[in-house]
Design a protein around this motif. Structure first.
Motif, mmCIF file in Angstrom:
data_model
loop_
_atom_site.group_PDB
_atom_site.id
_atom_site.type_symbol
_atom_site.label_atom_id
_atom_site.label_comp_id
_atom_site.label_asym_id
_atom_site.label_seq_id
_atom_site.Cartn_x
_atom_site.Cartn_y
_atom_site.Cartn_z
ATOM 1 N N ILE A 1 0.830 -1.206 0.000
ATOM 2 C CA ILE A 1 0.000 0.000 0.000
ATOM 3 C C ILE A 1 0.867 1.260 0.000
ATOM 4 C CG2 ILE A 1 -1.553 1.340 1.481
ATOM 5 C CD1 ILE A 1 -2.844 -1.354 2.268
ATOM 6 N N PRO B 1 0.663 3.997 -3.967
ATOM 7 C CA PRO B 1 -0.483 4.817 -3.551
ATOM 8 C C PRO B 1 -1.522 5.007 -4.651
ATOM 9 C CG PRO B 1 1.456 6.190 -3.953
ATOM 10 C CD PRO B 1 1.920 4.763 -4.002
ATOM 11 N N SER C 1 -5.514 2.118 1.953
ATOM 12 C CA SER C 1 -4.859 2.540 3.185
ATOM 13 C C SER C 1 -4.994 1.428 4.225
ATOM 14 C CB SER C 1 -5.482 3.834 3.723
ATOM 15 O OG SER C 1 -6.819 3.598 4.161
ATOM 16 N N LYS C 2 -4.434 1.647 5.394
ATOM 17 C CA LYS C 2 -4.444 0.636 6.445
ATOM 18 C C LYS C 2 -5.857 0.172 6.782
ATOM 19 C CE LYS C 2 -2.689 -0.160 11.140
ATOM 20 N NZ LYS C 2 -1.927 0.442 12.271
#
Length: 213
Positions: A132, A136, A141-142
């Motif tokens: 990730i 980008p 995202s997390k």
């Protein structure tokens, strides 16, 4: 269910080799077919799927298990999203079944399950987070790290309703093949786990092979 594929690997558009402990991230377009190959046997490929046009829609173990009435995945299984839409279908499988309950290894779980000294060991969540961070453009995202599938991993359900990690039921050259129902982001961590039998204590590479629609 064991089901061979009619596809010829010489006709594939692309082949990617994922070393043990490494990751793959990429888009497979709607209507395409891709195959994950356990090159040397007894390896685990921890995999996440997302709608490439709306990554908030992603693979859901809950919806998939409910709709198919089975905790294991094999040929004929439809992998569903958190919006209960079909993402992919397993169209061929020479392993027989794949785990969708055991989750992915993490530094935290390595510490709890094995030993404080294991915390520093690489884990699947590390691979996903690295993918990730280094890519980008996929918009992940997390918070997008959720339910995953452990292809080739053997996680039997005990009579008491618990889970155990056992020797793999895969072998060298066995594969699972899927057809996409929409444009899909495929995120694979080729598991580096050394502490339980899921990789035979010897992580090895896997291939990802893609055919056009």
């Amino acid at each position: 269910m064991i089901k061979e594929s009619p596809l010829n690997i010489q006709d594939a558009k692309q082949t990617f080799t994922i070393p043990s402990g490494d990751y793959f991230i990429g888009v497979v377009k709607a209507g395409c077919t891709f195959r994950i190959v356990d090159l040397e046997g007894n390896q685990a490929a921890d995999t996440l799927f997302y709608n490439a046009n709306k990554p908030a829609e992603r693979y859901s173990a809950t919806d998939t298990i409910r709709e198919q009435g089975n905790v294991y995945l094999t040929a004929g299984s439809v992998l569903r999203s958190n919006e209960n839409n079909p993402l992919l279908e397993i169209v061929a499988d020479t392993c027989g079944r794949h785990d969708t309950l055991g989750g992915a290894c993490a530094t935290e779980s390595n510490t709890v399950r094995y030993d404080l000294e294991k915390r520093c060991m690489h884990a699947c969540r590390d691979s996903w987070m690295l993918a990730i961070a280094e890519n980008p453009e996929y918009g992940l995202s997390k918070k997008d790290i959720s339910h995953n599938i452990n292809f080739f991993m053997n996680v039997p359900v005990t009579a008491e309703g618990g889970l155990t990690f056992e020797d793999g039921i895969s072998g060298a050259g066995k594969y699972v093949e899927m057809k996409t129902h929409m444009d899909i982001i495929v995120l694979i961590s080729n598991c580096p786990q050394l502490n339980n039998p899921c990789n035979g204590y010897n992580p090895t590479p896997v291939d990802l092979v893609v055919w056009d629609a």
